[in-house]
Design an enzyme around this catalytic site. Structure first.
Site, PDB file in Angstrom:
ATOM      1  N   ASP A 183       0.818  -1.223   0.000  1.00 58.75           N
ATOM      2  CA  ASP A 183       0.000   0.000   0.000  1.00 58.75           C
ATOM      3  C   ASP A 183       0.851   1.272   0.000  1.00 58.75           C
ATOM      4  O   ASP A 183       0.657   2.162  -0.827  1.00 58.75           O
ATOM      5  CB  ASP A 183      -0.932   0.046   1.223  1.00 58.75           C
ATOM      6  CG  ASP A 183      -2.096  -0.934   1.105  1.00 58.75           C
ATOM      7  OD1 ASP A 183      -2.275  -1.532   0.018  1.00 58.75           O
ATOM      8  OD2 ASP A 183      -2.824  -1.092   2.101  1.00 58.75           O
TER       9      ASP A 183
ATOM     10  N   ARG B 272       1.524   3.456  16.643  1.00 56.29           N
ATOM     11  CA  ARG B 272       1.160   4.463  15.629  1.00 56.29           C
ATOM     12  C   ARG B 272       1.478   5.891  16.057  1.00 56.29           C
ATOM     13  O   ARG B 272       2.001   6.669  15.250  1.00 56.29           O
ATOM     14  CB  ARG B 272      -0.313   4.346  15.232  1.00 56.29           C
ATOM     15  CG  ARG B 272      -0.702   3.037  14.575  1.00 56.29           C
ATOM     16  CD  ARG B 272       0.225   2.645  13.466  1.00 56.29           C
ATOM     17  NE  ARG B 272      -0.266   1.474  12.748  1.00 56.29           N
ATOM     18  CZ  ARG B 272       0.503   0.591  12.128  1.00 56.29           C
ATOM     19  NH1 ARG B 272       1.807   0.750  12.136  1.00 56.29           N
ATOM     20  NH2 ARG B 272      -0.014  -0.434  11.496  1.00 56.29           N
TER      21      ARG B 272
ATOM     22  N   ASP C  39      -5.967   3.102  12.020  1.00 60.19           N
ATOM     23  CA  ASP C  39      -4.681   3.795  11.939  1.00 60.19           C
ATOM     24  C   ASP C  39      -4.797   5.205  11.366  1.00 60.19           C
ATOM     25  O   ASP C  39      -4.052   6.093  11.748  1.00 60.19           O
ATOM     26  CB  ASP C  39      -3.685   2.968  11.119  1.00 60.19           C
ATOM     27  CG  ASP C  39      -3.240   1.723  11.871  1.00 60.19           C
ATOM     28  OD1 ASP C  39      -3.374   1.716  13.119  1.00 60.19           O
ATOM     29  OD2 ASP C  39      -2.782   0.772  11.231  1.00 60.19           O
TER      30      ASP C  39
ATOM     31  N   SER D 160      -2.364  -9.862   6.374  1.00 60.63           N
ATOM     32  CA  SER D 160      -1.860  -8.518   6.616  1.00 60.63           C
ATOM     33  C   SER D 160      -1.339  -8.510   8.048  1.00 60.63           C
ATOM     34  O   SER D 160      -2.103  -8.662   8.996  1.00 60.63           O
ATOM     35  CB  SER D 160      -3.008  -7.521   6.423  1.00 60.63           C
ATOM     36  OG  SER D 160      -2.686  -6.322   7.077  1.00 60.63           O
TER      37      SER D 160
HETATM   38  N1  ARG Z   1      -6.974  -3.908  14.965  1.00 56.34           N
HETATM   39  C1  ARG Z   1      -5.712  -3.601  15.533  1.00 56.34           C
HETATM   40  C2  ARG Z   1      -5.599  -2.178  15.969  1.00 56.34           C
HETATM   41  O1  ARG Z   1      -6.318  -1.370  15.451  1.00 56.34           O
HETATM   42  C3  ARG Z   1      -4.544  -4.054  14.717  1.00 56.34           C
HETATM   43  C4  ARG Z   1      -4.498  -3.683  13.279  1.00 56.34           C
HETATM   44  C5  ARG Z   1      -3.185  -4.111  12.710  1.00 56.34           C
HETATM   45  N2  ARG Z   1      -3.072  -4.109  11.287  1.00 56.34           N
HETATM   46  C6  ARG Z   1      -2.771  -5.180  10.552  1.00 56.34           C
HETATM   47  N3  ARG Z   1      -2.644  -5.035   9.296  1.00 56.34           N
HETATM   48  N4  ARG Z   1      -2.620  -6.376  11.074  1.00 56.34           N
HETATM   49  O2  ARG Z   1      -4.819  -1.858  16.825  1.00 56.34           O
END
Ligand code: ARG
Length: 405
Positions: A13, A93, A122, A182
């Site tokens: 991405d 993040r 995110d 992912s």
């Molecule tokens: N749902 C989790 C969060 O918002 C993890 C997301 C992680 N992304 C991934 N592509 N595995 O903290």
């Protein structure tokens, strides 16, 4: 010359964002910033290689020690959890966005790009930090905006279209089985999404796990492990003092060997989507469990009850990425004060996917053997009699009324 800082992971991405920002958004100079919070070394390497192939000004910033000390350690003190998930992606993040923003300030750039889609959390976490530090920043999110169609409208990118676009721009992305998932990985945890995994009723295949052994492969002999805490923070394993980074790394290996640290939950994302999530976080699971066990020994009943709600609020703010929220600071002031007494040791038994607290000790323990023991004569049991008679006075009156007496 239009310059932009791209928060860059090196994945498909964010890589596709690079030519897109040139062709569709009119940027001529792209600065990619990859923030190292403990991703696999290959990912960091790959980000550098792809940035070079795509001709960006590239920076890799190693913030692993800062991530543990300033982000994971507060998560320990506040028992950082969201719906059963020891928050890991969520707490990385803000730091990633902070470092990208600092780099932009240093280079005098005020435009930012990121590769988040419009469905996840995110985008909220990253944009909040950038806007906090640079209120007038311009932020573009090509993946959220979607692919431009010849008629001028936009639609979400499919993986195949992204791969085609990447290869048309000189970037070959090898296709292998891993890419079905992912994965977001940092020092505190691994999050695995994608494919069938998002379906609530699909059992996660063994292949998604890297840090934890399957039940069949766990050793038959349990492992006793003693964790030392000082002022709410872990400092030692089995009596050996370790740096924060070494402690977390060793604990991943020890707990993971015994299959401890897999989490499979339904998660309510910020936009309200319910998604099934899989995590692997051996060190976080064991540290939070041990930390809570120590708090249970040294805190009063009232403190524990109140702190449970502080922890829940803190976890939610951290999940939402609101790292600079005043309420978060207020909650931390309470938590930090309590941590003054969270010093001592906790022993756990790790075996075949389970982790059980089997002992705890502290010089601040609010436990008195003589008072609690069945054999004690110090506690005059006749003192209880009056208290017992008064117990539930109001509820007994209510019951009488209900029966019409
Ligand atoms: N749902 C989790 C969060 O918002 C993890 C997301 C992680 N992304 C991934 N592509 N595995 O903290």
């Amino acid at each position: 010359m239009r310059k932009i800082v791209l928060v860059y992971s090196g994945g498909l991405d964010t890589s596709v964002c690079i030519p897109l920002m040139r062709e569709e958004y009119g940027f001529d100079h792209i600065i990619t910033v990859t923030v190292d919070v403990g991703q696999p070394r290959e990912d960091i390497q790959q980000a550098t290689e792809r940035a070079n192939q795509l001709g960006t000004e590239h920076y890799t910033l190693d913030v692993r020690a800062e991530f543990i000390e300033q982000y994971c350690w507060p998560a320990v003190k506040n028992n950082g959890d969201y719906q059963g998930y020891p928050i890991s992606t969520s707490i990385a993040r803000p730091l990633i966005a902070l470092k990208a923003a600092e780099k932009a300030i240093e280079l005098g750039v005020t435009s930012f790009g990121h590769g988040c889609t419009g469905k996840g959390n995110d985008q909220f976490r990253i944009e909040y930090i950038i806007r906090t530090l640079l209120p007038d920043a311009e932020i573009i999110a090509p993946m959220r905006e979607g692919r431009l169609l010849p008629n001028g409208s936009r639609e979400p990118w499919t993986r195949t279209e992204e791969l085609e676009y990447a290869s048309a721009h000189g970037l070959t992305i090898p296709q292998n089985k891993d890419k079905i998932w992912s994965i977001d990985e940092n020092l505190w945890g691994r999050s695995i999404e994608g494919g069938h995994l998002e379906e609530p009723n699909y059992a996660p295949p063994e292949e998604i796990f890297v840090w934890t052994r399957s039940l069949e492969n766990c050793p038959n002999t349990p492992r006793l492990i003693t964790l030392g805490f000082e002022n709410g923070l872990p400092v030692s394993i089995d009596g050996v003092n370790l740096s924060p980074l070494d402690l977390v790394t060793q604990l991943h290996a020890i707990a993971g060997e015994h299959g401890v640290g897999r989490v499979d939950i339904m998660e309510d994302r910020m936009l309200g989507l319910k998604v099934r999530e899989n995590y692997e976080c051996p060190a976080a699971v064991v540290l939070l469990q041990a930390h809570k066990a120590l708090e249970a020994l040294v805190c009063t009943q009232g403190e524990l009850k109140f702190k449970a709600s502080v922890d829940r609020e803190w976890g939610e703010l951290a999940y939402k990425g609101l790292w600079y929220d005043p309420l978060k600071e207020d909650l931390e002031a309470f938590t930090d004060k309590i941590q003054d007494r969270v010093t001592g040791t906790v022993t756990l038994r790790l075996a075949k996917g389970s982790s059980v607290v089997v002992g705890r000790a502290s010089k601040y323990a609010l436990y008195n053997e003589d008072l609690a023991s069945f054999d004690s004569k110090t506690f005059d049991q006749s003192d209880s009699e009056g208290m017992v008679k008064i117990h539930g006075l109001q509820s007994r009156m209510y019951w009488k009324l209900r029966q019409g007496k």
